[in-house]
Enzyme design. Structure first.
Site, PDB file in Angstrom:
ATOM      1  N   TRP A 138      44.960  31.481 -16.877  1.00 32.02           N
ATOM      2  CA  TRP A 138      46.323  31.259 -17.361  1.00 32.02           C
ATOM      3  C   TRP A 138      46.375  29.893 -18.033  1.00 32.02           C
ATOM      4  O   TRP A 138      45.863  28.904 -17.504  1.00 32.02           O
ATOM      5  CB  TRP A 138      47.282  31.312 -16.169  1.00 32.02           C
ATOM      6  CG  TRP A 138      48.715  31.087 -16.515  1.00 32.02           C
ATOM      7  CD1 TRP A 138      49.425  31.667 -17.532  1.00 32.02           C
ATOM      8  CD2 TRP A 138      49.627  30.234 -15.826  1.00 32.02           C
ATOM      9  NE1 TRP A 138      50.719  31.232 -17.514  1.00 32.02           N
ATOM     10  CE2 TRP A 138      50.891  30.353 -16.473  1.00 32.02           C
ATOM     11  CE3 TRP A 138      49.531  29.382 -14.728  1.00 32.02           C
ATOM     12  CZ2 TRP A 138      52.013  29.669 -16.071  1.00 32.02           C
ATOM     13  CZ3 TRP A 138      50.669  28.692 -14.313  1.00 32.02           C
ATOM     14  CH2 TRP A 138      51.903  28.827 -14.979  1.00 32.02           C
ATOM     15  N   ASP A 220      46.032  31.684  -6.494  1.00 32.10           N
ATOM     16  CA  ASP A 220      47.256  31.833  -7.295  1.00 32.10           C
ATOM     17  C   ASP A 220      47.643  33.314  -7.181  1.00 32.10           C
ATOM     18  O   ASP A 220      46.895  34.184  -7.628  1.00 32.10           O
ATOM     19  CB  ASP A 220      46.985  31.461  -8.753  1.00 32.10           C
ATOM     20  CG  ASP A 220      48.260  31.498  -9.605  1.00 32.10           C
ATOM     21  OD1 ASP A 220      48.227  31.002 -10.748  1.00 32.10           O
ATOM     22  OD2 ASP A 220      49.289  32.031  -9.138  1.00 32.10           O
ATOM     23  N   LYS A 256      57.719  37.951 -10.906  1.00 35.35           N
ATOM     24  CA  LYS A 256      57.423  39.284 -11.417  1.00 35.35           C
ATOM     25  C   LYS A 256      57.762  40.379 -10.414  1.00 35.35           C
ATOM     26  O   LYS A 256      58.378  41.371 -10.774  1.00 35.35           O
ATOM     27  CB  LYS A 256      55.936  39.409 -11.780  1.00 35.35           C
ATOM     28  CG  LYS A 256      55.544  38.844 -13.138  1.00 35.35           C
ATOM     29  CD  LYS A 256      55.514  37.378 -13.170  1.00 35.35           C
ATOM     30  CE  LYS A 256      54.819  36.796 -14.373  1.00 35.35           C
ATOM     31  NZ  LYS A 256      54.732  35.327 -14.209  1.00 35.35           N
TER      32      LYS A 256
END
Lengths: 410, 418
Positions: A138, A220, A256
């Site tokens: 990311w 993560d 999300k």
């Protein structure tokens, strides 16, 4: 004469620029495969039904006030968030050596963890400790750790472009060669941007080396539940590491899987050796939080806590999450089917093998450029597409566009 | 698995003075106990005051079927930052007309201070020396210094502000300190409602401060933590800020909407940037976006939506302003009552400073020994600075607080001297 006269314009973040370009594009068939949030089959944002329900409960609850939360956040949220990551029956929770820091999304959780490590890990204030991030990763990972003060952020091999899968041998080699006490940033599931996760067996190999070389695991976890549709399955890697006795951090995002993007809900789960360590760690994290956001916002945390701790709402949430995950899976299988039906050169198995929101298509920069300019299909220069941008209505157009691109441009 | 934790050497963090006070207060079994330090505006029941309109507006926001929860832009809701900027500078501010004033939505006041500090640390006077010393008032609000340090600013100094003899603000020592501050130092100033003393410079004081700062090229970093809760009028509370802007200063201003909107847990703030040209504003905002990207990525939506709605709806705006007046009146009343109780008890000195100060806070002028006495003997908890939050004094605790202060001032405190 301004004292800010020499301040340069900052380079725009690639994915934001992509969205901005998409917005300006007037082409009727344009498709945004760089979108950062879930979209329905009508290409609309989706507020989860369970979230709407809980928002109403909260807005109508006159017992709730808007007073400052504790610095570390809403206690019910922290506990239930850590529980969802580690499992109800986690030995670490039972042994009282787990703590949570409510954070501003996944980014905030990463930042608190990074700031803490820079101050207290591997000899105090050791900014030279290598921080390993996957190649690719990311786009914000690098910056979060370097802004926290780390001077040596390096890649570990992860994506094998040729075979379009995990570069396991390279990954394991990089682990073996890493200096002791290095920090490794691991994606808990649904790797961003490749969508390629290690198998359980591969995780075991990774963990074995990390234990031996005393490497620190910083997970993560931004897609729990969203990746496979199953909360437990998506948390397997984190729980495995905990079962092996690792101390670790896990930066959780509920953006999300709850669709709570703008409420900024995250949690930094800390698994320590014992409860004494956990308290000391959290006390120092509290000091760090005090100087960034002071105390976190309550709305999103209340929604998540209420949902996770109320059985009917929890069941409804899991259902909503499965709805999102299933739509993504459907788009994956249909895109692959269409490309295969068109006879598009290359193999497209990776589209259904990869997991989560993103797919690393394997398209090269020239092909990406063509897709954007000529076909008005927007995707990242890396070839990453967000499956949520696909709908039953635009699937044909996208498949045909990819087909045309791959046949025209090498 | 190796036996030792990687964090075996991590010490327990020392609790802040605020935390220690709260803990001691909680443990105290006395029915007369009073905690006089808090950063919220407390109602009579001792809770952070919720504005009457908040529930109905929040309900409206969250009942809107078209509401989505998509990410806000990195710099925040544009309507919010525009409204916050107009509230601070006035809608007709030349800086706004010239497109050289703008805001970045932040996590409350702390987030704004942190963002401002990061910008100063990275970008202030890039051509010359990096950010020189930053000056804070003496005394200064709780976490400002720590927040600056969090951004990597280590050279933090103080300028004299509270005059213990006068029991108020004195401009002369401040001006002296500004005269010797290195050029281009950053000076942190409360535009109004100083924390923790409640003491205010007069308009003529501000003019003198501005003159020195202009001449010595000192950079103003304003704090506006509770606009409207000092004088009951948002415009008046921003007078000093607007005055500096009218003189052509570039400046930063950290705005908090926690207290004046009762939105403490919603974390609503804005960092106001006023620069010489609009092109500079764009450049600095883009750098602010880079900083935000790794701190909190995007700000939260709910609270900012509420503030925006209120500031742009005439009926809600009027209701909000009326609410501010009521809150300020109550604060003034508490001050009056405290002063009156002390007078009736026969306290030796005048306590006019209590009613001359404004906003949430009041510096009592009590010495450290007297404060110790209050904490150890009277079950009255306040920080060593002797500063209190007047709204923390309720009708129920007023008598005991006044009597305790009277005792502290008139008793022989030999045993409390170090």
């Amino acid at each position: 004469m301004s004292l800010f006269a020499e301040v340069p314009q900052a380079a725009p973040v690639a994915v934001f620029k992509l969205t901005a370009d998409f917005r300006e594009d007037k082409h009727p068939s344009k498709v945004n495969l760089g979108v950062g949030a879930y979209r329905t089959d009508e290409c609309q944002p989706w507020v989860l039904p369970v979230v709407r329900k809980v928002e109403q409960l909260i807005a109508n609850d006159h017992g709730l006030n808007h007073e400052y939360l504790p610095i570390l956040g809403l206690p019910e949220f922290r506990a239930s968030a850590s529980k969802i990551a580690l499992g109800e029956d986690s030995p670490a929770i039972k042994e009282n050596r787990v703590g949570g820091v409510q954070s501003l999304g996944g980014t905030g959780a990463l930042r608190i963890g990074a700031e803490f490590l820079r101050r207290w890990y591997n000899g105090k204030n050791n900014t030279a400790t290598p921080i390993y991030v996957s190649a690719p990763t990311w786009e914000n990972h690098n910056a979060v750790f370097s802004d926290a003060g780390f001077t040596d952020v390096r890649p570990y091999r992860y994506w094998d472009a040729e075979k379009r899968g995990l570069a396991l041998a390279g990954f394991l080699e990089d682990l073996e060669n890493a200096p002791e006490y290095s920090v490794f940033l691991l994606h808990a599931c649904a790797h961003n941007p490749t969508g390629t996760d290690p198998t359980p067996d591969e995780w075991k190999q990774i963990a074995e080396i990390m234990e031996r070389k005393k490497l620190f695991a910083f997970f993560d976890s931004a897609y729990q539940g969203f990746a496979s549709g199953d909360l437990q399955k998506d948390a397997w890697a984190v729980r495995y590491f905990v079962s092996k006795g690792f101390e670790l951090f896990c930066a959780q995002s509920f953006s999300k899987n709850f669709g709570l993007y703008n409420e900024r809900v995250g949690n930094l789960t800390v698994v320590a050796k014992d409860s004494d360590n956990a308290s000391r760690i959290l006390s120092q994290m509290e000091k760090i939080v005090r100087t960034i956001w002071s105390n976190p916002p309550s709305q999103g945390a209340r929604i998540v806590a209420t949902t996770l701790t109320t059985p009917e709402l929890f069941a409804e949430w899991k259902d909503n999450v499965k709805t999102m995950a299933d739509r993504v899976l459907l788009m994956r299988s249909q895109l692959k089917a269409k490309l295969q039906a068109l006879g598009t050169p290359g193999t497209w198995e990776h589209i259904t093998q990869q997991i989560g929101m993103f797919s690393f298509t394997g398209l090269n920069p020239n092909q990406v450029g063509y897709l954007i300019k000529e076909k008005h299909v927007y995707l990242m220069a890396s070839g990453r597409i967000n499956m949520c941008g696909l709908t039953t209505k635009n699937l044909d157009y996208v498949a045909e566009s990819i087909h045309e691109t791959v046949t025209k441009i090498q | 698995m190796a036996a030792l934790s990687s964090f075996a050497d991590t010490p327990t963090a020392q609790p802040s003075e605020e935390d220690r006070l709260s803990l001691a207060f909680l443990k105290d079994r006395s029915t007369e106990k009073a905690l006089l330090w808090c950063t919220e505006y407390l109602n009579e029941e001792g809770h952070g005051s919720l504005l009457p309109m908040t529930r109905k507006v929040m309900l409206q926001i969250y009942s809107d079927p078209t509401l989505t929860l998509d990410y806000l832009p990195t710099l925040g809701l544009p309507e919010f930052t525009r409204s916050a900027t107009e509230l601070a500078l006035g809608r007709d501010s030349p800086a706004i007309r010239e497109n050289r004033a703008g805001g970045v939505q932040t996590l409350g006041g702390t987030g704004a201070i942190r963002l401002g500090a990061e910008l100063l640390q990275r970008w202030y006077n890039v051509g010359g020396a990096r950010c020189g010393p930053v000056y804070l008032s003496s005394p200064s609000g709780g976490s400002v210094a720590a927040t600056l340090q969090g951004a990597g600013i280590s050279d933090i100094r103080s300028y004299r502000y509270w005059d213990p003899d006068k029991k108020g603000f004195s401009v002369a020592p401040l001006l002296e300190d500004l005269e010797v501050a290195p050029e281009q130092s950053v000076i942190v100033l409360y535009a109004s409602a100083h924390c923790p003393t409640g003491a205010e410079p007069s308009q003529s004081d501000w003019k003198q401060i501005a003159e020195v700062m202009m001449r010595r090229r000192l950079f103003p970093f304003f704090l506006l933590p509770s606009q409207g809760l000092c004088w009951g009028d948002p415009a008046q509370d921003a007078w000093s800020l607007r005055y500096f802007v009218s003189l052509g200063f570039e400046l930063l201003c950290a705005q908090s909407f926690s207290t004046n909107f009762g939105l403490y847990s919603d974390r609503v703030g804005s960092l106001l940037l006023v620069l010489k040209h609009s092109s500079l504003l764009l450049a600095v905002q883009s750098q602010a976006a880079s900083v935000v990207h790794t701190l909190w990525s995007r700000p939260p939506g709910g609270g900012a939506r509420l503030v925006t709605m209120v500031l742009n709806n005439p009926a809600l705006l009027a209701e909000w302003k009326e609410g501010l007046r009521v809150m300020v009146e109550r604060g003034m009343l508490i001050r009056e009552k405290l002063k009156e109780r002390l007078r009736m008890l026969g306290i030796p000195e005048f306590w006019d400073h209590v009613t001359q100060q404004r906003g949430l806070y009041c510096c009592t002028g009590l010495t450290e020994e007297q404060v110790q006495f209050l904490v150890m003997t009277c079950h009255v908890y306040l920080p060593a600075s002797g500063c209190v939050n007047v709204t923390a004094i309720s009708g129920r605790t007023l008598d005991h607080v006044a009597e305790s202060i009277y005792l502290a001032v008139t008793s022989d405190l030999q045993e409390y001297r170090h």
